[in-house]
Enzyme design. Structure first.
Site, PDB file in Angstrom:
ATOM      1  N   TYR A 258       0.879  -1.120  -0.023  1.00 18.23           N
ATOM      2  CA  TYR A 258       0.104  -0.075   0.054  1.00 18.23           C
ATOM      3  C   TYR A 258       0.685   1.225  -0.005  1.00 18.23           C
ATOM      4  O   TYR A 258       1.994   1.218   0.285  1.00 18.23           O
ATOM      5  CB  TYR A 258      -1.025  -0.108   1.072  1.00 18.23           C
ATOM      6  CG  TYR A 258      -0.501  -0.423   2.514  1.00 18.23           C
ATOM      7  CD1 TYR A 258       0.224   0.470   3.192  1.00 18.23           C
ATOM      8  CD2 TYR A 258      -0.733  -1.610   3.249  1.00 18.23           C
ATOM      9  CE1 TYR A 258       0.546   0.389   4.592  1.00 18.23           C
ATOM     10  CE2 TYR A 258      -0.250  -1.920   4.385  1.00 18.23           C
ATOM     11  CZ  TYR A 258       0.516  -0.868   5.050  1.00 18.23           C
ATOM     12  OH  TYR A 258       1.028  -1.229   6.289  1.00 18.23           O
ATOM     13  N   HIS A 308       6.118  -0.693   1.216  1.00 11.74           N
ATOM     14  CA  HIS A 308       5.866   0.321   0.262  1.00 11.74           C
ATOM     15  C   HIS A 308       7.001   0.201  -0.858  1.00 11.74           C
ATOM     16  O   HIS A 308       7.923  -0.068  -0.783  1.00 11.74           O
ATOM     17  CB  HIS A 308       6.224   1.853   0.896  1.00 11.74           C
ATOM     18  CG  HIS A 308       5.399   2.034   2.022  1.00 11.74           C
ATOM     19  ND1 HIS A 308       4.002   1.701   2.154  1.00 11.74           N
ATOM     20  CD2 HIS A 308       5.804   2.310   3.319  1.00 11.74           C
ATOM     21  CE1 HIS A 308       3.558   2.108   3.312  1.00 11.74           C
ATOM     22  NE2 HIS A 308       4.636   2.400   4.045  1.00 11.74           N
TER      23      HIS A 308
END
Ligand SMILES: *[C@@H]1O[C@H](CO)[C@@H](O)[C@H](O)[C@H]1NC(C)=O
Ligand SMILES: *[C@@H]1O[C@H](CO)[C@@H](O)[C@H](O)[C@H]1NC(C)=O
Ligand SMILES: *[C@@H]1O[C@H](CO)[C@@H](O)[C@H](O)[C@H]1NC(C)=O
Ligand SMILES: *[C@@H]1O[C@H](CO)[C@@H](O)[C@H](O)[C@H]1NC(C)=O
Length: 332
Positions: A258, A308
């Site tokens: 995400y 990430h």
């Protein structure tokens, strides 16, 4: 030599009026917007047609195909009661992020949330007369020694995130904060003038903000968290899970698990501001990734968390800069 007799002059004038009226009517009937557009072009000030905002450059100027294909203004960045309903797809994705076991009923929690914090549609005030400048301040070590402080503070909005301190770092990062993005595990006390922007990753995070502003009963998520938070509850905002997913799907094309808080903050800014400057993103000049308040360049604070995709996020950030949508200040 070009003398028109009195009677003919009257006829001629009549003819002129009729033809001008006909011309005008057919013109406006044919495409009234064209007529209004022509009028708009003839602003008293204006050699230039008015843009979508009053700044020198406007993010919403749709002058780039790649940008237009990605940018969607119809998805509200912040949650309100009205826009809080999530599609099943969005809810499942969002709930999957941190895999909360036995989540509470989302709509019940949202109901309680907006009994405590203002239920408003925020920042939908974009118009040709507005020029809102925003600084998004990431936490990169490249801010150290940058002397960006005064420049950062000159923006209308200054957006910071997570643990970011300003005290003791004012010369480099400034001291003004209008918005501070955080989640329960990265929470920080704020000044009364700052808007806390909660980035929720699970239903429990929404319950946490209610608790942290009132009873203080929630002390733990997957780690211990602050049971109370100092913040002005009239200024608490909540990042919309639907917008969160849009950032992940549309802008990151599902890279990483995400988006990072920094990228979420940047996306928030480009949707609510007219001009955006980014500070403290990416590595420092020596290629180190660390926080500006840490003396530990080897820590690799952000890039290699495995959650990430920092490289991809940085690419998109630089692409936005190449297309003059944002300015990126690289520090040192
Ligand atoms: C923008 O988002 C809305 C709501 O999700 C969607 O209906 C619309 O198709 C999107 N527009 C573009 C250009 O992707
Ligand atoms: C959540 O509560 C609402 C009533 O507030 C109810 O209509 C809905 O079915 C509940 N959802 C779930 C998943 O239990
Ligand atoms: C914080 O600001 C609110 C207005 O938003 C005001 O009512 C309140 O008294 C202020 N609190 C402090 C501690 O300054
Ligand atoms: C970033 O962009 C560069 C140059 O366009 C490209 O070579 C590289 O593969 C990209 N990195 C990622 C992670 O997409």
């Amino acid at each position: 030599m070009f003398v028109i007799k009195h009677r003919n002059r009257r006829k001629f004038a009549f003819f002129c009026i009729i033809s001008l009226t006909t011309l005008f009517l057919s013109y406006t009937y044919h495409d009234p917007s064209l007529y209004l557009l022509k009028l708009a072009f003839r602003q008293p000030s204006g050699d230039f047609p008015k843009g979508p905002c009053a700044c020198t450059t406007c993010i919403t100027q749709m002058d780039d195909d790649w940008f237009s294909e990605h940018f969607n203004q119809s998805i509200p960045p912040l949650l309100s009661k009205k826009n809080s309903l999530l599609t099943e797809d969005t809810y499942n994705w969002w709930q999957w992020l941190q895999r909360e076991k036995d989540p509470a009923n989302y709509s019940d929690v949202v109901q309680r949330l907006f009994e405590l914090i203002p239920d408003e549609e925020w920042y939908i005030d974009s118009e040709p007369g507005r020029c809102r400048t925003c600084a998004v301040v990431g936490n990169s070590g490249n801010l150290k020694g940058s002397s960006y402080g005064a420049r950062i503070d000159s923006h209308d909005f200054v957006i910071r995130m997570n643990h970011a301190p300003t005290l003791g770092y004012e010369d480099d990062v400034g001291s003004k904060t209008t918005h501070h993005l955080m989640y329960p595990e990265s929470a920080k006390h704020l000044r009364n003038s700052t808007s806390l922007v909660l980035v929720p990753f699970k239903t429990l995070d929404l319950e946490w903000i209610i608790s942290a502003l009132t009873t203080g009963t929630i002390t733990q998520t997957y780690v211990p968290v602050k049971s109370r938070i100092k913040a002005n509850k009239d200024k608490v905002l909540v990042y919309n899970p639907t917008f969160f997913k849009y950032v992940y799907d549309t802008w990151l094309e599902n890279h990483g698990r995400y988006p990072s808080t920094g990228f979420l903050a940047l996306m928030f800014a480009i949707h609510i501001c007219d001009e955006v400057s980014a500070y403290g993103f990416g590595a420092d000049m020596k290629g180190n990734w660390h926080h500006y308040w840490e003396n530990n360049p080897g820590a690799g604070a952000f890039r290699h968390t495995g959650v990430h995709d920092g490289d991809y996020e940085y690419n998109i950030t630089m692409l936005l800069a190449d297309k003059d949508k944002i300015k990126v200040f690289k520090g040192r």
